[in-house]
Design a protein around this motif. Structure first.
Motif, PDB file in Angstrom:
ATOM      1  N   ALA A 275       0.861  -1.143   0.087  1.00 39.83           N
ATOM      2  CA  ALA A 275       0.004  -0.053   0.021  1.00 39.83           C
ATOM      3  C   ALA A 275       0.730   0.996  -0.054  1.00 39.83           C
ATOM      4  N   GLU A 276       1.941   1.165   0.635  1.00 38.87           N
ATOM      5  CA  GLU A 276       2.776   2.438   0.780  1.00 38.87           C
ATOM      6  C   GLU A 276       3.515   2.557  -0.484  1.00 38.87           C
ATOM      7  N   ARG A 415       2.339  12.697   2.411  1.00 34.17           N
ATOM      8  CA  ARG A 415       2.802  12.296   3.826  1.00 34.17           C
ATOM      9  C   ARG A 415       2.335  10.873   3.921  1.00 34.17           C
ATOM     10  N   ILE A 416       3.323   9.976   4.082  1.00 39.06           N
ATOM     11  CA  ILE A 416       3.319   8.574   4.308  1.00 39.06           C
ATOM     12  C   ILE A 416       3.691   8.052   5.708  1.00 39.06           C
ATOM     13  N   ARG A 417       2.862   7.561   6.616  1.00 45.58           N
ATOM     14  CA  ARG A 417       3.503   7.411   7.648  1.00 45.58           C
ATOM     15  C   ARG A 417       3.903   5.775   7.820  1.00 45.58           C
ATOM     16  N   LEU A 418       5.068   5.268   8.181  1.00 46.77           N
ATOM     17  CA  LEU A 418       5.298   3.758   7.825  1.00 46.77           C
ATOM     18  C   LEU A 418       5.463   3.180   9.504  1.00 46.77           C
ATOM     19  N   ALA A 419       4.310   2.427   9.815  1.00 52.44           N
ATOM     20  CA  ALA A 419       4.149   1.621  10.927  1.00 52.44           C
ATOM     21  C   ALA A 419       5.186   0.353  10.899  1.00 52.44           C
ATOM     22  N   PRO A 420       5.440  -0.139  12.185  1.00 52.48           N
ATOM     23  CA  PRO A 420       6.234  -1.395  11.961  1.00 52.48           C
ATOM     24  C   PRO A 420       5.336  -2.458  11.251  1.00 52.48           C
ATOM     25  N   LEU A 421       5.908  -3.453  10.925  1.00 54.15           N
ATOM     26  CA  LEU A 421       5.329  -4.685  10.205  1.00 54.15           C
ATOM     27  C   LEU A 421       4.147  -5.314  11.004  1.00 54.15           C
ATOM     28  N   GLY A 422       3.343  -5.869  10.469  1.00 48.90           N
ATOM     29  CA  GLY A 422       2.312  -7.005  11.239  1.00 48.90           C
ATOM     30  C   GLY A 422       3.172  -8.241  11.356  1.00 48.90           C
ATOM     31  N   ALA A 423       2.405  -9.131  12.101  1.00 47.86           N
ATOM     32  CA  ALA A 423       3.081 -10.334  12.432  1.00 47.86           C
ATOM     33  C   ALA A 423       3.167 -11.121  11.302  1.00 47.86           C
TER      34      ALA A 423
END
Length: 590
Positions: A275-276, A415-423
């Motif tokens: 998606a990013e 602006r794109i916020r990058l979060a930690p990866l899912g499980a």
């Protein structure tokens, strides 16, 4: 199931096998009906098409009824009724979804478009190749005359357009040689198609084959002049200008031939992030695009923008620059001045012509970019003062920016916020980084490592490297080491990058950073206020500073969430033996 195949000799595929309709008037009737499925065609239209440019027999209408009757006997029914319907003065053929190979081509083309928009050029290329394989020869081979000319022109444009899109997808997927093969085939098949020539010249140029790019332009121009008596259009002229760009700059005292900068670091595989990546690709088509990717240290910001930059490099043949402002040693305008000095020299401006004044240096940089298509990766930008002087103002340039500081935003940027990866993505990345050893790890253990690393790609790669270097360790042993002390697994570089934001804090904000080590993973301002010995309002202000620095996340309207490794490093970093409330004096991390 595709029932009617018209992209070649007319065939009908049904449960009993493939039926060839053959040639003659009956086949021509079926072909003309299939050019406009589910549309009523008049008897006069059908007769004019079946008997083009010849005397129409007096029995034509009776013959037409006979052809319809014999076709109905040989074609499968449609929803229990006849495949070919009739009414006074006209006929139509009923076609359901997916029964015509041309419609199937359209479905595959749409799937390819969605895959490209989703940042998956490999799937896009596969769908386009599948669509192009539907052609088996001359479409509607049974037709002649004006009707055939119109339908063949439209289908030929469709096929060539799909081939051009295939070349784009192949290049985006990193298969430049395949893209060249595809484009050369188009220019042989349709030598007057300027778009394909322009695309071929750009790909040759961006892959360093400048002489071939210039030769392709000369060949295209000769075709256009000899066959149409015209000069190349805008797209082909622009591609030629790009191919000539290196020698033009040399004549102006700029960059020598062959020295266009290609500074992008090595691309690495990503887990997730589709998606990013799709958001980056969409933003890249804005007028003067700037994409700001923000997130905590180690979350994979640089990997994401470098991966995207490799996919977009072909659109920016005048250079791809990589500048790490976090290493400049000076925040704000000082870092920008040093970066501009390097960038201007990179595009061929002599040292003696680079101004000392920052504003003049920035103005010269924008002027240089006005005649170029350049891609900039500006990594670890600390603040807007460091970014603003570097941004291009010209259409055709692209700036991909990363920052761990959430407290600022350049105007007009995506602006794109990058979060930690899912499980699942964490487990996939860890298994991939393990290489051959990943085959021995069960999914539960992989998920456990991902959870201990909090989904941070940098931490997951460190964990995989540590396991690779210790053959006697099992993945379960690695989980135990992470439970005992993650610092024994994480590299110095990852630990430094994660505490670097804390080093810039002072006073109450510094104390709040230390407090994360003793607070639960999710908490509210009252808990932080008690730990710091301050009011709830003061605690909230300190916590918001940590959010801006990428050290804390907002869980809800009045709740905060800290990362598992940030909590651990806060405990490791905090000076021992001193109450937290003493640290809100102006004291920096040593």
């Amino acid at each position: 199931m595709v029932l009617f195949h018209v992209l070649g000799p007319l065939e009908v595929h049904c449960a009993t096998g493939t039926r060839s309709i053959g040639a003659g008037k009956r086949a021509a009737l079926l072909a003309i009906l299939l050019t406009k499925p589910n549309v009523w065609l008049t008897t006069d239209e059908l007769i004019a098409t079946i008997w083009p440019e010849q005397a129409v027999p007096t029995s034509a209408e009776a013959n037409l009824k006979t052809y319809v009757w014999t076709l109905r006997r040989g074609l499968p029914d449609h929803n229990g009724g006849p495949r070919i319907e009739s009414r006074p003065g006209g006929y139509r053929i009923r076609i359901g979804r997916g029964e015509l190979d041309v419609d199937r081509v359209g479905e595959l083309a749409e799937q390819a478009r969605l895959a490209s928009a989703g940042g998956d050029p490999g799937t896009a290329a596969a769908r386009l190749e599948q669509a192009l394989r539907m052609w088996r020869g001359r479409p509607f081979a049974e037709l002649d005359g004006a009707a055939a000319t119109e339908v063949l022109t439209n289908l030929d444009d469709l096929r060539l357009g799909l081939a051009e899109r295939l070349a784009e997808a192949q290049l985006a997927a990193g298969h430049g040689q395949d893209a060249l093969i595809t484009l050369r085939a188009i220019t042989v098949d349709a030598p007057l198609r300027e778009a394909a020539w322009a695309q071929l010249i750009r790909v040759l140029h961006v892959t360093g084959r400048r002489a071939e790019a210039l030769a392709a332009y000369r060949q295209a121009r000769e075709f256009l002049s000899a066959e149409l008596g015209v000069e190349p259009g805008t797209a082909l002229t622009e591609a030629h200008r790009l191919a000539l760009g290196d020698s033009h700059r040399t004549a102006l005292g700029g960059t020598p031939v062959g020295s266009v900068r290609r500074e992008l670091p090595r691309d690495v595989p990503l887990a997730g992030r589709r998606a990013e990546l799709a958001a980056v690709r969409r933003a890249a088509h804005d007028a003067v695009p700037v994409v700001l990717v923000e997130g905590m240290a180690g979350v994979g910001k640089t990997a994401l923008v470098v991966h995207a930059a490799h996919q977009l490099a072909a659109d920016h043949p005048d250079g791809q620059f990589f500048v790490r402002l976090g290493d400049a040693g000076h925040p704000g305008t000082s870092g920008a001045a040093a970066a501009l000095d390097r960038l201007l020299r990179g595009v061929g401006v002599p040292d003696s012509e680079i101004p000392r004044d920052l504003d003049e240096r920035s103005a010269l940089w924008r002027s240089e970019l006005a005649r170029r298509r350049v891609l900039l990766v500006l990594d670890d930008v600390p603040d807007p003062d460091a970014l603003a002087p570097l941004l291009p103002a010209a259409p055709g340039c692209l700036a991909l920016v990363t920052t761990r500081n959430r407290g600022w935003h350049p105007g007009g940027a995506t602006r794109i916020r990058l979060a930690p990866l899912g499980a699942e993505d964490s487990a996939a990345l860890f298994r991939s980084a393990l290489g051959g050893r990943g085959a021995d790890a069960d999914q539960r253990t992989l998920l456990a490592v991902g959870q201990r690393c909090g989904g941070l790609p940098a931490a997951l790669r460190d964990a995989a490297a540590r396991l690779q270097c210790r053959p006697h360790w099992t993945p379960r042993r690695l989980v135990e080491e992470l439970d005992d002390d993650p610092c024994r697994v994480l590299s110095d570089a990852v630990r430094r990058s994660m505490v670097d934001s804390g080093r810039r804090l002072a006073g109450r904000e510094l104390a709040a950073w230390y407090a994360l080590g003793d607070l639960p993973g999710e908490f509210g301002p009252p808990a932080a206020a008690r730990a710091l010995g301050v009011t709830v309002g003061a605690a909230r202000l300190a916590l918001e500073t940590l959010v801006d620095q990428g050290l804390l996340d907002v869980a809800s309207a009045d709740r905060y969430r800290s990362h598992v490794l940030v909590r651990h490093l806060a405990r490791c970093t905090a000076p021992a033996g001193r109450p937290l409330r003493e640290h809100h004096r102006d004291r920096r991390v040593a």
